[in-house]
Design a protein around this motif. Structure first.
Motif, PDB file in Angstrom:
ATOM      1  N   LEU A  95      10.924  31.717 -51.954  1.00  0.00           N
ATOM      2  CA  LEU A  95      10.267  31.121 -49.836  1.00  0.00           C
ATOM      3  C   LEU A  95      11.426  30.868 -49.260  1.00  0.00           C
ATOM      4  CD1 LEU A  95       8.266  29.041 -48.641  1.00  0.00           C
ATOM      5  CD2 LEU A  95       8.322  27.735 -49.742  1.00  0.00           C
ATOM      6  N   ILE A  96      12.735  30.006 -50.304  1.00  0.00           N
ATOM      7  CA  ILE A  96      13.619  30.045 -50.157  1.00  0.00           C
ATOM      8  C   ILE A  96      14.747  30.991 -49.434  1.00  0.00           C
ATOM      9  CG2 ILE A  96      15.859  28.944 -50.983  1.00  0.00           C
ATOM     10  CD1 ILE A  96      14.067  27.853 -52.906  1.00  0.00           C
ATOM     11  N   GLY A  97      14.367  32.513 -50.318  1.00  0.00           N
ATOM     12  CA  GLY A  97      14.724  33.722 -49.566  1.00  0.00           C
ATOM     13  C   GLY A  97      14.723  34.217 -48.223  1.00  0.00           C
ATOM     14  N   HIS A  98      13.040  33.556 -47.931  1.00  0.00           N
ATOM     15  CA  HIS A  98      12.666  33.804 -46.141  1.00  0.00           C
ATOM     16  C   HIS A  98      13.185  32.869 -45.559  1.00  0.00           C
ATOM     17  CE1 HIS A  98       9.522  33.940 -43.623  1.00  0.00           C
ATOM     18  NE2 HIS A  98       9.432  32.609 -43.781  1.00  0.00           N
ATOM     19  N   VAL A  99      12.739  31.808 -45.945  1.00  0.00           N
ATOM     20  CA  VAL A  99      13.676  30.993 -44.585  1.00  0.00           C
ATOM     21  C   VAL A  99      15.673  31.198 -44.725  1.00  0.00           C
ATOM     22  CG1 VAL A  99      14.513  27.794 -44.437  1.00  0.00           C
ATOM     23  CG2 VAL A  99      12.108  28.675 -46.033  1.00  0.00           C
ATOM     24  N   ALA A 100      15.947  31.224 -45.789  1.00  0.00           N
ATOM     25  CA  ALA A 100      17.660  32.109 -45.401  1.00  0.00           C
ATOM     26  C   ALA A 100      18.038  32.680 -44.581  1.00  0.00           C
ATOM     27  CB  ALA A 100      18.367  31.918 -46.716  1.00  0.00           C
ATOM     28  N   ALA A 101      16.515  34.009 -44.804  1.00  0.00           N
ATOM     29  CA  ALA A 101      16.413  34.820 -43.415  1.00  0.00           C
ATOM     30  C   ALA A 101      16.053  35.050 -42.560  1.00  0.00           C
ATOM     31  CB  ALA A 101      15.983  36.155 -44.261  1.00  0.00           C
ATOM     32  N   ASN A 102      15.577  33.823 -41.946  1.00  0.00           N
ATOM     33  CA  ASN A 102      14.947  33.408 -40.743  1.00  0.00           C
ATOM     34  C   ASN A 102      16.074  32.559 -40.167  1.00  0.00           C
ATOM     35  OD1 ASN A 102      13.858  30.531 -39.438  1.00  0.00           O
ATOM     36  ND2 ASN A 102      12.544  32.153 -39.129  1.00  0.00           N
ATOM     37  N   ALA A 103      17.180  31.999 -40.690  1.00  0.00           N
ATOM     38  CA  ALA A 103      18.084  31.417 -39.951  1.00  0.00           C
ATOM     39  C   ALA A 103      19.055  32.748 -39.984  1.00  0.00           C
ATOM     40  CB  ALA A 103      18.833  30.828 -40.979  1.00  0.00           C
ATOM     41  N   ASP A 104      19.568  33.631 -40.305  1.00  0.00           N
ATOM     42  CA  ASP A 104      20.582  34.624 -40.232  1.00  0.00           C
ATOM     43  C   ASP A 104      19.397  35.558 -38.414  1.00  0.00           C
ATOM     44  OD1 ASP A 104      21.498  34.208 -42.535  1.00  0.00           O
ATOM     45  OD2 ASP A 104      20.753  35.922 -43.238  1.00  0.00           O
ATOM     46  N   ALA A 105      17.935  35.754 -39.261  1.00  0.00           N
ATOM     47  CA  ALA A 105      17.309  36.649 -37.602  1.00  0.00           C
ATOM     48  C   ALA A 105      17.172  35.857 -36.298  1.00  0.00           C
ATOM     49  CB  ALA A 105      15.889  36.226 -38.202  1.00  0.00           C
ATOM     50  N   LEU A 106      16.943  34.100 -36.816  1.00  0.00           N
ATOM     51  CA  LEU A 106      16.590  33.568 -35.343  1.00  0.00           C
ATOM     52  C   LEU A 106      18.828  33.927 -34.685  1.00  0.00           C
ATOM     53  CD1 LEU A 106      14.981  30.782 -36.427  1.00  0.00           C
ATOM     54  CD2 LEU A 106      14.508  32.563 -34.513  1.00  0.00           C
ATOM     55  N   GLY A 107      19.077  34.033 -35.655  1.00  0.00           N
ATOM     56  CA  GLY A 107      20.933  33.604 -35.552  1.00  0.00           C
ATOM     57  C   GLY A 107      21.227  34.991 -34.214  1.00  0.00           C
ATOM     58  N   ASN A 108      20.422  36.267 -35.103  1.00  0.00           N
ATOM     59  CA  ASN A 108      20.753  37.404 -33.758  1.00  0.00           C
ATOM     60  C   ASN A 108      20.167  36.962 -32.666  1.00  0.00           C
ATOM     61  OD1 ASN A 108      21.724  38.927 -36.409  1.00  0.00           O
ATOM     62  ND2 ASN A 108      19.502  40.113 -37.079  1.00  0.00           N
ATOM     63  N   LEU A 109      19.012  36.271 -32.206  1.00  0.00           N
ATOM     64  CA  LEU A 109      19.170  35.909 -30.978  1.00  0.00           C
ATOM     65  C   LEU A 109      19.613  35.714 -29.955  1.00  0.00           C
ATOM     66  CD1 LEU A 109      14.620  34.793 -31.357  1.00  0.00           C
ATOM     67  CD2 LEU A 109      15.728  37.557 -31.202  1.00  0.00           C
ATOM     68  N   VAL A 110      20.268  34.368 -30.850  1.00  0.00           N
ATOM     69  CA  VAL A 110      21.448  33.567 -30.253  1.00  0.00           C
ATOM     70  C   VAL A 110      22.737  34.285 -29.958  1.00  0.00           C
ATOM     71  CG1 VAL A 110      22.684  31.663 -30.792  1.00  0.00           C
ATOM     72  CG2 VAL A 110      20.578  31.213 -31.449  1.00  0.00           C
ATOM     73  N   SER A 111      22.464  35.044 -30.952  1.00  0.00           N
ATOM     74  CA  SER A 111      23.642  36.187 -30.622  1.00  0.00           C
ATOM     75  C   SER A 111      23.790  37.057 -29.466  1.00  0.00           C
ATOM     76  CB  SER A 111      24.737  36.922 -31.813  1.00  0.00           C
ATOM     77  OG  SER A 111      25.004  38.517 -30.973  1.00  0.00           O
ATOM     78  N   TRP A 112      22.218  37.434 -29.362  1.00  0.00           N
ATOM     79  CA  TRP A 112      21.574  38.477 -28.421  1.00  0.00           C
ATOM     80  C   TRP A 112      21.835  37.439 -26.460  1.00  0.00           C
ATOM     81  CZ3 TRP A 112      16.814  40.606 -28.832  1.00  0.00           C
ATOM     82  CH2 TRP A 112      16.098  41.962 -27.390  1.00  0.00           C
ATOM     83  N   ALA A 113      20.961  36.090 -26.633  1.00  0.00           N
ATOM     84  CA  ALA A 113      22.270  35.364 -25.436  1.00  0.00           C
ATOM     85  C   ALA A 113      23.073  34.889 -25.450  1.00  0.00           C
ATOM     86  CB  ALA A 113      20.596  33.964 -25.640  1.00  0.00           C
ATOM     87  N   GLU A 114      24.126  35.105 -26.169  1.00  0.00           N
ATOM     88  CA  GLU A 114      25.176  34.331 -25.785  1.00  0.00           C
ATOM     89  C   GLU A 114      26.208  35.972 -25.259  1.00  0.00           C
ATOM     90  OE1 GLU A 114      28.905  32.572 -28.438  1.00  0.00           O
ATOM     91  OE2 GLU A 114      27.536  33.968 -29.360  1.00  0.00           O
ATOM     92  N   THR A 115      25.900  37.111 -25.604  1.00  0.00           N
ATOM     93  CA  THR A 115      26.895  38.407 -25.575  1.00  0.00           C
ATOM     94  C   THR A 115      26.021  39.164 -24.590  1.00  0.00           C
ATOM     95  OG1 THR A 115      24.986  39.165 -27.486  1.00  0.00           O
ATOM     96  CG2 THR A 115      27.863  38.057 -27.727  1.00  0.00           C
ATOM     97  N   GLY A 116      24.677  39.035 -24.943  1.00  0.00           N
ATOM     98  CA  GLY A 116      23.640  40.221 -23.650  1.00  0.00           C
ATOM     99  C   GLY A 116      23.488  40.746 -24.448  1.00  0.00           C
ATOM    100  N   ALA A 117      24.096  41.796 -25.531  1.00  0.00           N
ATOM    101  CA  ALA A 117      23.654  42.428 -26.163  1.00  0.00           C
ATOM    102  C   ALA A 117      22.375  42.706 -27.284  1.00  0.00           C
ATOM    103  CB  ALA A 117      25.003  43.136 -27.446  1.00  0.00           C
ATOM    104  N   GLU A 118      21.354  43.339 -27.551  1.00  0.00           N
ATOM    105  CA  GLU A 118      20.317  43.127 -27.633  1.00  0.00           C
ATOM    106  C   GLU A 118      20.359  43.790 -29.150  1.00  0.00           C
ATOM    107  OE1 GLU A 118      15.825  45.502 -29.006  1.00  0.00           O
ATOM    108  OE2 GLU A 118      16.982  45.483 -26.602  1.00  0.00           O
ATOM    109  N   LYS A 119      19.957  42.389 -29.069  1.00  0.00           N
ATOM    110  CA  LYS A 119      20.145  41.641 -31.148  1.00  0.00           C
ATOM    111  C   LYS A 119      19.090  41.368 -31.704  1.00  0.00           C
ATOM    112  CE  LYS A 119      23.353  40.791 -35.094  1.00  0.00           C
ATOM    113  NZ  LYS A 119      24.696  40.439 -34.761  1.00  0.00           N
ATOM    114  N   ARG A 120      17.533  42.222 -32.383  1.00  0.00           N
ATOM    115  CA  ARG A 120      16.518  41.581 -33.360  1.00  0.00           C
ATOM    116  C   ARG A 120      16.827  40.989 -34.192  1.00  0.00           C
ATOM    117  NH1 ARG A 120      12.370  43.837 -30.441  1.00  0.00           N
ATOM    118  NH2 ARG A 120      12.665  45.105 -28.654  1.00  0.00           N
TER     119      ARG A 120
END
Length: 227
Positions: free
Chosen positions: A61-86
């Motif tokens: 569970l803790i690993g999932h929540v930690a990985a979720n922060a990284d994954a949502l960070g990918n979406l934030v990076s996508w919004a910031e740079t315009g470069a697709e990042k799933r």
């Protein structure tokens, strides 16, 4: 209590950012309650003990929540740079990463969780109003505005704080968050007024029922898992 679509206050972007902070604090408190079992009795909340999610330990569970922060960070990076990042390379890789996380030492998992939460918050702070309007694609292949990311994270930290199984309940969540959560889940489950007929109880119980978690309402029909 019956939750009706459209009758609850619409959540705002600022609400979601605030709920991330509150939910992260609640989950962090739960993680801080974990430790080795008492060697004489075997009692105590342990990192490698079972969570309330079938098949997952608290480390999963803790690993999932930690990985979720990284994954949502990918979406934030996508919004910031315009470069697709799933969010994730693939569903299979996501699942494999969670299984790997469950083998890590507790201190390493906790540090990853805290680091990921901080880095996601910092990344969100960098986005301009225009960047928050950029479209991104979630792990469920749904196209959404980046401004939905804070709500996605708030749900994760609050609900999984309960799933950790250390005594945190839906009653520990803010009322305005519970109202938004209940409205959101009912919409996603496409529950009609007939589906909710006879379902009454305190708001935390209703929200827990909608989320497919233990709720204590004897007359409520069982729903499948959510989140």
């Amino acid at each position: 209590m019956t939750i009706l679509i459209g009758t609850t206050p619409r959540r705002t972007f600022d609400d979601s950012r605030r709920w991330i902070a509150e939910g992260t604090a609640l989950l962090t408190d739960g993680i801080d309650r974990l430790g080795p079992a008492d060697p004489s009795t075997g009692s105590g909340h342990r990192f490698d003990g079972d969570s309330q999610l079938p098949g997952w330990t608290r480390k999963h569970l803790i690993g999932h929540v930690a990985a979720n922060a990284d994954a949502l960070g990918n979406l934030v990076s996508w919004a910031e740079t315009g470069a697709e990042k799933r969010m994730y390379a693939s569903p299979e890789q996501r699942n494999a990463d969670i299984e790997e996380a469950a083998t890590r030492p507790a201190d390493e998992l906790r540090a990853w969780y805290l680091r990921g939460a901080e880095e996601l918050d910092e990344a969100m702070d960098r986005l301009t109003p225009e960047q928050w309007e950029h479209e991104v694609i979630t792990a469920q292949l749904v196209t959404r505005k980046a401004s939905d990311v804070p709500w996605m994270r708030a749900r994760e930290v609050f609900v999984h704080a309960v799933d950790l199984g250390v005594g945190i309940t839906f009653a520990d969540m803010p009322e305005d968050f519970l109202l938004a959560l209940a409205d959101d889940i009912r919409t996603k489950r496409a529950l009609s007024d007939d589906d909710l007929r006879g379902v009454t109880g305190p708001l935390p119980g209703v929200a827990a029922w909608l989320a497919g978690r233990p709720h204590g309402m004897a007359d409520a029909p069982e729903l499948g898992p959510w989140l």
